[in-house]
Write an enzyme that holds these catalytic residues in place. Structure first.
Site, PDB file in Angstrom:
ATOM      1  N   CYS A 329      36.309  44.464  29.147  1.00  0.00           N
ATOM      2  CA  CYS A 329      35.189  44.492  30.093  1.00  0.00           C
ATOM      3  C   CYS A 329      35.626  44.263  31.534  1.00  0.00           C
ATOM      4  O   CYS A 329      34.797  44.199  32.434  1.00  0.00           O
ATOM      5  CB  CYS A 329      34.154  43.446  29.699  1.00  0.00           C
ATOM      6  SG  CYS A 329      33.148  44.027  28.343  1.00  0.00           S
ATOM      7  N   ASP A 330      36.923  44.073  31.749  1.00  0.00           N
ATOM      8  CA  ASP A 330      37.396  43.765  33.097  1.00  0.00           C
ATOM      9  C   ASP A 330      37.566  45.047  33.915  1.00  0.00           C
ATOM     10  O   ASP A 330      38.126  46.037  33.433  1.00  0.00           O
ATOM     11  CB  ASP A 330      38.745  43.036  33.006  1.00  0.00           C
ATOM     12  CG  ASP A 330      39.128  42.410  34.326  1.00  0.00           C
ATOM     13  OD1 ASP A 330      38.672  42.902  35.387  1.00  0.00           O
ATOM     14  OD2 ASP A 330      39.885  41.439  34.303  1.00  0.00           O
TER      15      ASP A 330
END
Ligand SMILES: *Cc1c(COP(=O)(O)O)cnc(C)c1O
Length: 380
Positions: A329-330
């Site tokens: 999710c980064d």
């Protein structure tokens, strides 16, 4: 390069992401290194990719090893089976150099019983080695120009040439044996003059040491930095080897042992990653693919190694500039903002990246719950 059909089969059998290591290519790289640098013994820098299977293949081919931590030391020591017990000390120096100039006290204490060959580059380290590893042999790491290397190393390690002989004499005075010099011209060095300058610098220091009464050095370790052929801009290895051989033969008599610590050169071209497209979105008119491996995993070299890997598709299609993103999710997890790929690839289709063997899988994390890619060995 492993045939695409075989990569597809491996992906079907093992799932993805996979990191496919081709041992035949490792043997080819080692053979090329030996062929063009016959005077140089290759100590494979284990940090580039420390899989024990790779250590075994290189050992069988005749390689020695450069380690920089106790776990790396153990990977090499414990995975090499044939070890003549009586000649263990000579064997250790022949097969392993501990090439991290800064070592923890506990590491030195543990290493001492192997009577290892270790590098150093400062006076504090001499005190530590004397206290915790008095049976070690030493090689002084000197600072050399890193101009034009993809990864610069001279700001972190290496004694200034002007203080080199003082550090050799200081170690000798402490009762330690300095066997020789080492350097690193910077990783993926495409400026071959770095090697020429470094070898000349080392020869000057050998001479100054002799002039000041220290004539016991008999090892020159020319380090790593040998470039992998990522693309056509990298000049042939043979060209670099010709320059190195000429300088070595001119400046170092035959009784000086020459070592090198190639990491990337041995392994970069020997691994391919295969990933699956998990998602697809069009953002601001650009097709974006989301795949199951990324910069926290096999593609970590994008961050740590300043390396760019190509993403390729298994089938042809009308190509467009696409984005490729990792699974976490980064927002940092970007493999490429501009990769030329067919714009109509579907979810579940595979992509692959060749020449991704060095400083990639080696620095995978478990970030966001995603484990490192599964390793698959071929041609072992
Ligand atoms: C990392 C490293 C190497 C390997 O460098 P490459 O550029 O991969 O060949 C060799 N020696 C030392 C001391 C290193 O730190």
């Amino acid at each position: 390069m492993i045939p695409l059909k075989q990569l597809e089969k491996l992906a079907a059998r093992h799932g993805t992401p996979i990191f496919v290591v081709d041992h035949e290519e490792i043997r080819r790289n080692y053979a090329m290194f030996k062929r063009y640098l016959p005077r140089v013994q290759a100590y494979y820098a284990v940090k580039a990719e420390p899989l024990p299977e790779i250590v075994e293949t290189l050992y069988k081919a005749g390689a020695s090893f450069d380690v920089a931590s106790m776990p790396e030391f153990r990977i090499v020591y414990e995975n090499i089976k044939r070890m003549p017990a009586q000649k263990r000390q000579a064997w250790i120096w022949d097969k392993i150099i501990y090439a991290n100039p800064i070592k923890a006290n506990a590491t030195l204490r543990e290493l001492d019983r192997y009577k290892p060959l270790v590098t150093y580059d400062n006076i504090e380290e001499i005190r530590k080695i004397r206290k915790y590893a008095p049976h070690a042999g030493l090689a002084l790491r000197i600072r050399v120009p890193n101009t034009g290397a993809m990864v610069e190393l001279s700001s972190k390690f290496g004694a200034a040439p002007g203080e080199a002989v003082d550090l050799i004499l200081a170690a000798a005075k402490a009762g330690l044996g300095v066997e020789g010099l080492s350097f690193h011209v910077g990783s993926q060095t495409t400026n071959f003059e770095n090697f020429v300058q470094a070898i000349n610098l080392a020869a000057d220091i050998f001479k100054e040491a002799r002039d000041r009464g220290y004539a016991q050095m008999n090892v020159l370790d020319i380090g790593g930095g040998f470039p992998a052929p990522y693309d056509e801009t990298v000049k042939p290895f043979k060209e670099l080897a010709t320059k190195i051989n000429a300088e070595l033969d001119r400046l170092f008599p035959r009784d000086i042992e020459i070592l090198a610590e190639p990491g990337r050169f041995m392994i970069a071209t020997a691994a391919t990653s295969v990933v699956t497209i998990l998602g697809r979105a069009v953002r601001d008119g650009k097709v974006c693919y989301y795949v199951d491996d990324g910069v926290y995993h096999t593609y970590s070299g994008i961050i740590f190694d300043h390396c760019h890997y190509h993403m390729k598709s298994f089938r042809k299609g009308r190509e467009q500039i696409c984005g490729v993103f990792g699974p976490t999710c980064d927002a940092l997890d970007v493999i490429s903002m501009s990769e030329s790929l067919p714009a109509d690839l579907e979810l579940g289709e595979l992509l692959y990246s060749p020449k991704i063997g060095a400083y990639s899988h080696a620095s995978s994390t478990h970030f966001n719950g995603f484990p490192p890619a599964k390793v698959v060995h071929v041609n072992r």
